[in-house]
Design a protein around this motif. Sequence first.
Motif, PDB file in Angstrom:
ATOM      1  N   ILE A  91       1.285  15.007  -0.657  1.00 59.94           N
ATOM      2  CA  ILE A  91       1.255  14.156   0.538  1.00 59.94           C
ATOM      3  C   ILE A  91       2.668  13.952   1.070  1.00 59.94           C
ATOM      4  N   PHE A  92       3.524  13.348   0.249  1.00 61.04           N
ATOM      5  CA  PHE A  92       4.872  12.985   0.673  1.00 61.04           C
ATOM      6  C   PHE A  92       5.896  14.025   0.212  1.00 61.04           C
ATOM      7  N   SER A  93       6.831  14.344   1.095  1.00 61.90           N
ATOM      8  CA  SER A  93       7.856  15.346   0.781  1.00 61.90           C
ATOM      9  C   SER A  93       9.076  14.740   0.105  1.00 61.90           C
ATOM     10  N   ILE A  94       9.146  13.419   0.018  1.00 58.74           N
ATOM     11  CA  ILE A  94      10.330  12.744  -0.501  1.00 58.74           C
ATOM     12  C   ILE A  94      10.650  13.158  -1.931  1.00 58.74           C
ATOM     13  N   TRP A  95       9.625  13.411  -2.741  1.00 60.42           N
ATOM     14  CA  TRP A  95       9.868  13.689  -4.159  1.00 60.42           C
ATOM     15  C   TRP A  95      10.571  15.024  -4.347  1.00 60.42           C
ATOM     16  N   ASP A  96      10.198  16.048  -3.596  1.00 63.28           N
ATOM     17  CA  ASP A  96      10.888  17.344  -3.692  1.00 63.28           C
ATOM     18  C   ASP A  96      12.336  17.220  -3.248  1.00 63.28           C
ATOM     19  N   ARG A  97      12.560  16.471  -2.206  1.00 69.15           N
ATOM     20  CA  ARG A  97      13.927  16.310  -1.703  1.00 69.15           C
ATOM     21  C   ARG A  97      14.755  15.452  -2.663  1.00 69.15           C
TER      22      ARG A  97
ATOM     23  N   PHE B  69       8.900  13.888   6.126  1.00 70.14           N
ATOM     24  CA  PHE B  69       8.050  12.744   5.783  1.00 70.14           C
ATOM     25  C   PHE B  69       6.860  13.148   4.913  1.00 70.14           C
ATOM     26  N   ILE B  70       6.163  14.199   5.342  1.00 67.10           N
ATOM     27  CA  ILE B  70       5.005  14.669   4.585  1.00 67.10           C
ATOM     28  C   ILE B  70       5.163  16.165   4.310  1.00 67.10           C
ATOM     29  N   VAL B  71       4.336  16.675   3.429  1.00 69.91           N
ATOM     30  CA  VAL B  71       4.381  18.104   3.108  1.00 69.91           C
ATOM     31  C   VAL B  71       3.727  18.871   4.253  1.00 69.91           C
ATOM     32  N   SER B  72       4.519  19.613   4.985  1.00 68.03           N
ATOM     33  CA  SER B  72       4.036  20.370   6.141  1.00 68.03           C
ATOM     34  C   SER B  72       3.515  21.731   5.694  1.00 68.03           C
ATOM     35  N   PRO B  73       2.764  22.422   6.554  1.00 69.11           N
ATOM     36  CA  PRO B  73       2.258  23.752   6.196  1.00 69.11           C
ATOM     37  C   PRO B  73       3.351  24.741   5.799  1.00 69.11           C
TER      38      PRO B  73
ATOM     39  N   ALA C  13       0.831  -1.204   0.000  1.00 71.51           N
ATOM     40  CA  ALA C  13       0.000   0.000   0.000  1.00 71.51           C
ATOM     41  C   ALA C  13       0.868   1.258   0.000  1.00 71.51           C
ATOM     42  N   LEU C  14       1.938   1.255   0.811  1.00 74.55           N
ATOM     43  CA  LEU C  14       2.810   2.428   0.895  1.00 74.55           C
ATOM     44  C   LEU C  14       3.497   2.703  -0.445  1.00 74.55           C
ATOM     45  N   VAL C  15       3.994   1.653  -1.094  1.00 79.11           N
ATOM     46  CA  VAL C  15       4.643   1.817  -2.397  1.00 79.11           C
ATOM     47  C   VAL C  15       3.646   2.387  -3.406  1.00 79.11           C
ATOM     48  N   GLY C  16       2.440   1.843  -3.409  1.00 76.60           N
ATOM     49  CA  GLY C  16       1.419   2.327  -4.329  1.00 76.60           C
ATOM     50  C   GLY C  16       1.060   3.778  -4.088  1.00 76.60           C
ATOM     51  N   LEU C  17       0.906   4.159  -2.826  1.00 81.80           N
ATOM     52  CA  LEU C  17       0.554   5.548  -2.493  1.00 81.80           C
ATOM     53  C   LEU C  17       1.679   6.506  -2.871  1.00 81.80           C
ATOM     54  N   LEU C  18       2.920   6.097  -2.625  1.00 81.97           N
ATOM     55  CA  LEU C  18       4.067   6.932  -3.004  1.00 81.97           C
ATOM     56  C   LEU C  18       4.093   7.177  -4.509  1.00 81.97           C
ATOM     57  N   LEU C  19       3.859   6.130  -5.295  1.00 80.33           N
ATOM     58  CA  LEU C  19       3.906   6.256  -6.746  1.00 80.33           C
ATOM     59  C   LEU C  19       2.723   7.058  -7.288  1.00 80.33           C
ATOM     60  N   LEU C  20       1.545   6.857  -6.717  1.00 84.00           N
ATOM     61  CA  LEU C  20       0.382   7.643  -7.133  1.00 84.00           C
ATOM     62  C   LEU C  20       0.583   9.118  -6.809  1.00 84.00           C
ATOM     63  N   ASP C  21       1.196   9.385  -5.663  1.00 83.27           N
ATOM     64  CA  ASP C  21       1.479  10.764  -5.277  1.00 83.27           C
ATOM     65  C   ASP C  21       2.524  11.383  -6.207  1.00 83.27           C
ATOM     66  N   LEU C  22       3.496  10.580  -6.642  1.00 83.19           N
ATOM     67  CA  LEU C  22       4.518  11.063  -7.563  1.00 83.19           C
ATOM     68  C   LEU C  22       3.903  11.523  -8.879  1.00 83.19           C
TER      69      LEU C  22
ATOM     70  N   VAL D 201      -6.781  14.689  -0.268  1.00 80.43           N
ATOM     71  CA  VAL D 201      -7.684  15.775   0.139  1.00 80.43           C
ATOM     72  C   VAL D 201      -7.303  16.293   1.518  1.00 80.43           C
ATOM     73  N   ILE D 202      -7.103  15.376   2.464  1.00 81.91           N
ATOM     74  CA  ILE D 202      -6.756  15.775   3.830  1.00 81.91           C
ATOM     75  C   ILE D 202      -5.405  16.491   3.851  1.00 81.91           C
ATOM     76  N   ALA D 203      -4.442  15.961   3.103  1.00 80.57           N
ATOM     77  CA  ALA D 203      -3.094  16.542   3.087  1.00 80.57           C
ATOM     78  C   ALA D 203      -3.111  17.964   2.540  1.00 80.57           C
ATOM     79  N   THR D 204      -3.827  18.179   1.439  1.00 84.66           N
ATOM     80  CA  THR D 204      -3.827  19.513   0.833  1.00 84.66           C
ATOM     81  C   THR D 204      -4.577  20.521   1.695  1.00 84.66           C
ATOM     82  N   GLN D 205      -5.616  20.083   2.389  1.00 90.14           N
ATOM     83  CA  GLN D 205      -6.314  20.985   3.318  1.00 90.14           C
ATOM     84  C   GLN D 205      -5.408  21.342   4.491  1.00 90.14           C
ATOM     85  N   PHE D 206      -4.628  20.377   4.939  1.00 89.69           N
ATOM     86  CA  PHE D 206      -3.704  20.588   6.055  1.00 89.69           C
ATOM     87  C   PHE D 206      -2.568  21.525   5.670  1.00 89.69           C
TER      88      PHE D 206
END
Length: 275
Positions: A223-229, A198-202, A95-104, A175-180
Amino acid sequence: MNDIIAYFSTIPSSHRSLILVSGITIFWLIENAFPLFNFTYKKWHHASINIFLTLTTIIINFLLAFILLKSADWTVANHFGILQWLPQMPLGIYALVGLLLLDLIGAYLVHLVEHKTKLLWRFHLIHHTDTWVDTTTANRHHPGESIIRFTFTTLGVLIVGSPMWMVFLYQTLSVIATQFNHANISLPKKVDTILSYFIVSPDMHKVHHHHMLPYTDSNYGNIFSIWDRLFGTFMALPKEEIIYGIDTYPNPEEHNQLKNLLEIPFQKPRSTENN
């Protein structure tokens, strides 16, 4: 994990709508109690514009949802996509791998392409014109951009080979991440910094809303900050120095009127724009 899969395999549309509304409401209350910036503006007028654009996004995604469903079912049935080709692994890692790739693909890549392509930037620009970034800004997307983002999400589903339950889980977290990360809140600096690994913070995302380059072209993640880094697009700027908006549309009659926002992609491009 099996319970999560079972829930998101059959999640009703009403539950997805409730999550969206609840997120906006919760972060709205928090940012009113503990604001990062004390804006002097007509909050309800500002919110009404952003909520209208949010509704257009919901409608577009609802009308096109069958494409996502068919795409996800096809990848599973035909054993197509990255997840389908990987060896068997624990469900949580899967699930984590899938979410990371979908977020990418569905968040980072489309966002990067929108900034680097003149035509797509014309539509994404509406999101950046907001000079009072708060949780309602999260889905301030021109209807044209909503279609662009849906296209990349569908592409992500096909490339990743994700089942539909994972797509629904990804969209919910997105949705939750972008609202946050759009909310007008101020976390303790150390907390925000730790989260940003770990995640995209405010604070991390608000740098992206600074009105001038090169900061506008940074921190594309959702969602995840790994891609920018990983891809070198991460930038930091003290939140006290952030000025929201875009330098080519500084006037309220341009960025705070719904009619003009809808017309911006079709207006003559300004030579000093981001692209």
